[in-house]
Structures are given as structure tokens and as C-alpha cells.
Design an enzyme around this catalytic site. Structure first.
Site, PDB file in Angstrom:
ATOM      1  N   ASP A 101     -34.613 -13.058  -1.860  1.00 40.56           N
ATOM      2  CA  ASP A 101     -35.013 -13.962  -0.779  1.00 40.56           C
ATOM      3  C   ASP A 101     -36.532 -14.004  -0.690  1.00 40.56           C
ATOM      4  O   ASP A 101     -37.157 -13.152  -0.067  1.00 40.56           O
ATOM      5  CB  ASP A 101     -34.417 -13.474   0.550  1.00 40.56           C
ATOM      6  CG  ASP A 101     -34.702 -14.453   1.675  1.00 40.56           C
ATOM      7  OD1 ASP A 101     -34.057 -15.523   1.710  1.00 40.56           O
ATOM      8  OD2 ASP A 101     -35.602 -14.184   2.495  1.00 40.56           O
ATOM      9  N   LYS A 129     -38.639 -20.760   0.263  1.00 35.99           N
ATOM     10  CA  LYS A 129     -38.710 -21.485   1.542  1.00 35.99           C
ATOM     11  C   LYS A 129     -39.947 -22.372   1.597  1.00 35.99           C
ATOM     12  O   LYS A 129     -41.001 -22.023   1.034  1.00 35.99           O
ATOM     13  CB  LYS A 129     -38.764 -20.494   2.720  1.00 35.99           C
ATOM     14  CG  LYS A 129     -37.678 -19.424   2.675  1.00 35.99           C
ATOM     15  CD  LYS A 129     -37.601 -18.582   3.927  1.00 35.99           C
ATOM     16  CE  LYS A 129     -36.633 -17.425   3.735  1.00 35.99           C
ATOM     17  NZ  LYS A 129     -37.204 -16.262   3.059  1.00 35.99           N
ATOM     18  N   HIS A 169     -38.538 -23.122   6.309  1.00 31.68           N
ATOM     19  CA  HIS A 169     -38.750 -21.760   6.831  1.00 31.68           C
ATOM     20  C   HIS A 169     -38.715 -21.728   8.363  1.00 31.68           C
ATOM     21  O   HIS A 169     -38.073 -20.865   8.962  1.00 31.68           O
ATOM     22  CB  HIS A 169     -40.094 -21.232   6.305  1.00 31.68           C
ATOM     23  CG  HIS A 169     -40.218 -19.740   6.313  1.00 31.68           C
ATOM     24  ND1 HIS A 169     -40.993 -19.048   5.421  1.00 31.68           N
ATOM     25  CD2 HIS A 169     -39.665 -18.794   7.120  1.00 31.68           C
ATOM     26  CE1 HIS A 169     -40.911 -17.748   5.672  1.00 31.68           C
ATOM     27  NE2 HIS A 169     -40.109 -17.572   6.708  1.00 31.68           N
ATOM     28  N   TYR A 215     -44.666 -15.366   1.814  1.00 33.74           N
ATOM     29  CA  TYR A 215     -44.731 -13.936   1.496  1.00 33.74           C
ATOM     30  C   TYR A 215     -45.812 -13.621   0.463  1.00 33.74           C
ATOM     31  O   TYR A 215     -46.169 -12.456   0.261  1.00 33.74           O
ATOM     32  CB  TYR A 215     -43.369 -13.401   1.001  1.00 33.74           C
ATOM     33  CG  TYR A 215     -42.215 -13.655   1.962  1.00 33.74           C
ATOM     34  CD1 TYR A 215     -42.453 -13.901   3.320  1.00 33.74           C
ATOM     35  CD2 TYR A 215     -40.896 -13.664   1.533  1.00 33.74           C
ATOM     36  CE1 TYR A 215     -41.410 -14.165   4.195  1.00 33.74           C
ATOM     37  CE2 TYR A 215     -39.849 -13.915   2.414  1.00 33.74           C
ATOM     38  CZ  TYR A 215     -40.116 -14.172   3.743  1.00 33.74           C
ATOM     39  OH  TYR A 215     -39.082 -14.421   4.605  1.00 33.74           O
TER      40      TYR A 215
HETATM   41  P1  NAD Z   1     -35.297  -5.303   7.313  1.00 39.76           P
HETATM   42  O1  NAD Z   1     -34.393  -5.331   8.498  1.00 39.76           O
HETATM   43  O2  NAD Z   1     -34.726  -5.492   5.969  1.00 39.76           O
HETATM   44  O3  NAD Z   1     -36.088  -3.937   7.421  1.00 39.76           O
HETATM   45  C1  NAD Z   1     -37.067  -3.531   6.509  1.00 39.76           C
HETATM   46  C2  NAD Z   1     -37.575  -2.188   6.975  1.00 39.76           C
HETATM   47  O4  NAD Z   1     -36.528  -1.220   6.930  1.00 39.76           O
HETATM   48  C3  NAD Z   1     -38.697  -1.652   6.103  1.00 39.76           C
HETATM   49  O5  NAD Z   1     -39.530  -0.868   6.951  1.00 39.76           O
HETATM   50  C4  NAD Z   1     -37.962  -0.734   5.125  1.00 39.76           C
HETATM   51  O6  NAD Z   1     -38.765   0.262   4.626  1.00 39.76           O
HETATM   52  C5  NAD Z   1     -36.869  -0.171   6.022  1.00 39.76           C
HETATM   53  N1  NAD Z   1     -35.647   0.173   5.267  1.00 39.76           N
HETATM   54  C6  NAD Z   1     -35.050  -0.551   4.296  1.00 39.76           C
HETATM   55  N2  NAD Z   1     -33.929   0.050   3.859  1.00 39.76           N
HETATM   56  C7  NAD Z   1     -33.813   1.189   4.570  1.00 39.76           C
HETATM   57  C8  NAD Z   1     -32.849   2.245   4.567  1.00 39.76           C
HETATM   58  N3  NAD Z   1     -31.781   2.210   3.776  1.00 39.76           N
HETATM   59  N4  NAD Z   1     -33.049   3.272   5.423  1.00 39.76           N
HETATM   60  C9  NAD Z   1     -34.116   3.312   6.258  1.00 39.76           C
HETATM   61  N5  NAD Z   1     -35.063   2.333   6.293  1.00 39.76           N
HETATM   62  C10 NAD Z   1     -34.894   1.284   5.464  1.00 39.76           C
HETATM   63  O7  NAD Z   1     -36.439  -6.325   7.623  1.00 39.76           O
HETATM   64  P2  NAD Z   1     -37.094  -7.633   7.108  1.00 39.76           P
HETATM   65  O8  NAD Z   1     -37.878  -7.393   5.878  1.00 39.76           O
HETATM   66  O9  NAD Z   1     -37.779  -8.178   8.303  1.00 39.76           O
HETATM   67  O10 NAD Z   1     -35.889  -8.609   6.790  1.00 39.76           O
HETATM   68  C11 NAD Z   1     -35.272  -8.680   5.543  1.00 39.76           C
HETATM   69  C12 NAD Z   1     -35.668  -9.941   4.782  1.00 39.76           C
HETATM   70  O11 NAD Z   1     -35.310 -11.097   5.540  1.00 39.76           O
HETATM   71  C13 NAD Z   1     -37.173 -10.138   4.560  1.00 39.76           C
HETATM   72  O12 NAD Z   1     -37.692  -9.308   3.552  1.00 39.76           O
HETATM   73  C14 NAD Z   1     -37.221 -11.604   4.256  1.00 39.76           C
HETATM   74  O13 NAD Z   1     -36.792 -11.862   2.927  1.00 39.76           O
HETATM   75  C15 NAD Z   1     -36.204 -12.152   5.265  1.00 39.76           C
HETATM   76  N6  NAD Z   1     -36.856 -12.602   6.531  1.00 39.76           N
HETATM   77  C16 NAD Z   1     -36.859 -13.928   6.794  1.00 39.76           C
HETATM   78  C17 NAD Z   1     -37.475 -14.393   7.930  1.00 39.76           C
HETATM   79  C18 NAD Z   1     -37.476 -15.869   8.239  1.00 39.76           C
HETATM   80  O14 NAD Z   1     -38.253 -16.299   9.103  1.00 39.76           O
HETATM   81  N7  NAD Z   1     -36.636 -16.646   7.604  1.00 39.76           N
HETATM   82  C19 NAD Z   1     -38.104 -13.501   8.817  1.00 39.76           C
HETATM   83  C20 NAD Z   1     -38.047 -12.141   8.538  1.00 39.76           C
HETATM   84  C21 NAD Z   1     -37.415 -11.699   7.396  1.00 39.76           C
END
Ligand code: NAD
Length: 326
Positions: free
Chosen positions: A49, A83, A116, A54
């Protein structure tokens, strides 16, 4: 070591299949992104994704190219997502920026391409600044809204499919009212809606709306506040981490799984696709292995009971004066 996890697929409206678990790329470091993507492919991830915003699509493409060259995977086995950033909503900017993003990824098509945010910002030439971000000026002081209606942007998105540049199109950060409006003019409905989704933000009525229109949902930030603590967001600092919440840890201990796995299983059992982001191999493996056990209905209900309506990914929470969730 690759997992032997069989990631379930979600059938999209046109019959295409989208892996239910993938890897998110927001805040993935440029220096390590290519290696993480390569490693993830080796470990069994097939969906990535990405987004213009990014700032790491070239590096993502390097990881993919290396994996294809080494024979780990074929392009047709991957599901690459990107996006459209807000500064490119003018219909005449959509195809050119998609072509640039495809060139960055070094692929011919995206499997899924989203709007997005439902927010048009004034065009910024990629030669001037890329990715442009929320502000019009380099100093980051002025947000300038654009003039593109969402209908005009969506029509340009629809044209990406016959042009062969995107197999599926979708929208992100839309509310129910914006979707209802889109249904009045769309010739092609979004295949997928991507929204923030975690136990503190259930979004049940939005999910019900999507279901009734045959639209798949991808939930982002499945771990709730964790991702936004990385951004020093006040709201995220002041709320208990879902990883530490007794409801989650009790269920995790019962299943001998981690809290992260329970959060991802709760989402996937609700029929939602997930895209957790991680840079480390242990967590990449852990996050992919989230469909081989089942929570009970009672456990799902308990987790859903944590809903507080907390939305973290609101531009206002970063101090950016954009009022799309007002
Ligand atoms: P996420 O909920 O995936 O959390 C990431 C965080 O959790 C990081 O700090 C990581 O180190 C930690 N983490 C990951 N795996 C873990 C585990 N197994 N145990 C403990 N900690 C762990 O957050 P995110 O990155 O905000 O969301 C995921 C993806 O969604 C993004 O990377 C992006 O691709 C997408 N996203 C899209 C939008 C949008 O506006 N469309 C906004 C935010 C995120």
C-alpha cells in the site's frame, strides 16, 4: 524464512482478488524501504500500500524489481497500490501523475489506485516539489485549496481503467455522504474504500454502507494510537495504547498470540483488509500470520466495545488547517 501462511483474498466487484493482508508503506524509511519490500516479498507478502505522499515509491519499486529479477515472484502475483495526492485532483493532472508514479514504481499498471483524500489542493508542479504535501509553499505555511470537484476527479480516475493504467480504482478518507454523492455520478463505483479502522474507531455505519454497495473495505492504522505516537500527536499520547489494553492483552494471552495479531484478526474477521506497517522481519512475519486462528464472537464483541470514535488521522490533529472531517 517465508511463512506458509495462506493469505485469504477478497473478491472485488470486477472479480479481481485482493490479498486481505498486505504491507503499508507510510513512514517507511527511504534508506531501508527497498530492502523491507524485498524481504516482505520473500516472506510471503503480495500486497503493498503505497502513495505519492509517502515519498518512497521509487524505493518500493527497487524492492519489487529486485524480487522479480531474483525469481521470487512475478508482477502478476503482486497487488501494488498507490494513491492520488490532493494537489493532482484537476482532471488533466490525473493521468500524468499516475504515469509518473508508475515510472517511479517501474511497473505498467497499478492493481488499485485511490483518491487519497476528498480534498482538492492547488496544483504543485512535481519539478518544483515532490511529493508536495499539504502546503502550497516550500516553507509550509499556506494551504491553498484547488478548484477540482470530486466528480471531475473521479471521472479522470475512471478513465485510468480503459487506459490500462489501473485495474481497480477506489477512494480513501471518504465519509458516507461523499460516497452517496459519488454513487449519483459514478459509472464505475469504487472497488475499495480505505479508511481508518481500529477498535477505538469502529466506523460501523460506513462499513454497512460499503457492504450494501458491494464495496470492499481496507482499514488503515489497525493498531490505533501506535502509529500516531510516532508522529508525536497529542491525542495519541493521551490515550491508552491498544497493545496495552486489558481487553486485548487478555484475549491475546488466551490465544497465545500477540496483541498486534489479535487486533489484525479482529479486523479480518470483520471482513476488512489490513495493511499494517513494519520495518522489522519478526513483526512482518507476525503481522502476516493473522488469519490462521479465530476469535470467538464474544471476543469480537468485547473488542468492538472499545469504540470511542477516536479519529487520529485528521489533518487538524497535525496542526494542518484542512477541515475535511468537520
Ligand atoms: P499501523 O497501525 O500499521 O501501525 C504502525 C506502527 O505499529 C509502527 O509504529 C510499527 O512499528 C508498529 N508495529 C507494527 N507491527 C507491530 C507489531 N507486530 N507489534 C508491535 N508494534 C508493531 O499504522 P499505519 O502505518 O498508520 O497504517 C498502516 C498503513 O495504512 C500505512 O503504512 C499506510 O500504507 C496506510 N495508511 C493510509 C492512510 C490514508 O490516509 N489512506 C493513512 C494512514 C495509513
Amino acid at each position: 524464512m517465508a511463512t506458509d501462511v495462506q493469505t485469504p483474498k477478497i473478491k472485488l466487484a470486477n472479480g479481481a482478488e485482493m490479498p486481505q493482508v498486505g504491507l503499508g508503506m507510510w513512514k517507511m524509511d527511504n534508506a531501508t524501504c527497498a530492502d523491507v519490500i524485498y524481504r516482505a516479498i520473500k516472506d510471503g507478502y503480495r500486497l503493498f500500500d503505497g502513495a505519492c505522499d509517502y515519498g518512497n515509491e521509487k524505493e518500493g519499486g527497487e524492492g519489487v524489481a529486485r524480487a522479480i529479477k531474483d525469481g521470487l515472484v512475478k508482477r502478476s502475483e503482486l497487488f501494488i497500490i498507490s494513491k492520488l495526492w490532493n494537489s493532482f485532483h484537476d482532471p488533466e493532472q490525473v493521468e500524468p501523475i499516475v504515469r509518473k508514479q508508475l515510472a517511479d514504481w517501474d511497473v505498467d499498471y497499478f492493481d488499485l489506485y485511490y483518491i487519497h483524500f476528498p480534498v482538492s489542493l492547488k496544483y504543485v508542479d512535481p519539478k518544483v516539489r515532490y511529493p508536495p504535501g499539504w502546503y502550497f509553499d516550500d516553507a509550509g505555511t499556506k494551504v491553498e485549496h484547488g478548484k477540482a470537484s470530486l466528480q471531475s476527479t473521479w471521472e479522470a480516475m475512471e478513465a485510468l481503467i480503459p487506459a490500462g493504467l489501473a485495474k481497480n480504482i477506489g477512494v480513501s478518507n471518504y465519509t458516507g455522504a461523499l460516497l452517496l454523492d459519488l454513487f449519483t455520478y459514478a459509472k464505475t463505483k469504487p472497488a475499495v474504500v480505505q479508511v481508518e479502522h481500529h477498535p477505538y474507531l469502529l466506523q460501523q455505519s460506513l462499513l454497512d454502507l460499503c457492504k450494501s454497495h458491494g464495496i470492499a473495505v481496507t482499514g488503515y492504522s489497525s493498531f490505533g494510537p501506535q502509529s500516531f505516537r510516532d508522529c508525536d500527536m497529542d491525542l495519541a499520547q493521551s490515550i491508552e495504547l491498544l497493545f496495552d489494553h486489558a481487553v486485548i492483552t487478555t484475549i491475546a494471552n488466551r490465544h497465545r498470540k500477540t496483541a498486534a495479531q489479535v487486533l489484525l484478526r479482529w479486523s479480518t474477521q470483520r471482513g476488512i483488509a489490513v495493511i499494517p506497517k513494519s520495518n522489522t522481519q519478526d513483526r512482518l512475519l507476525e503481522n502476516l500470520d493473522v488469519t490462521s486462528f479465530d476469535l470467538s464472537e464474544e471476543e469480537i464483541k468485547q473488542i468492538s466495545g472499545l469504540d470511542r470514535g477516536f479519529r487520529f488521522n485528521n489533518p487538524l490533529n497535525y496542526g494542518i488547517p484542512v477541515y475535511n472531517f468537520a
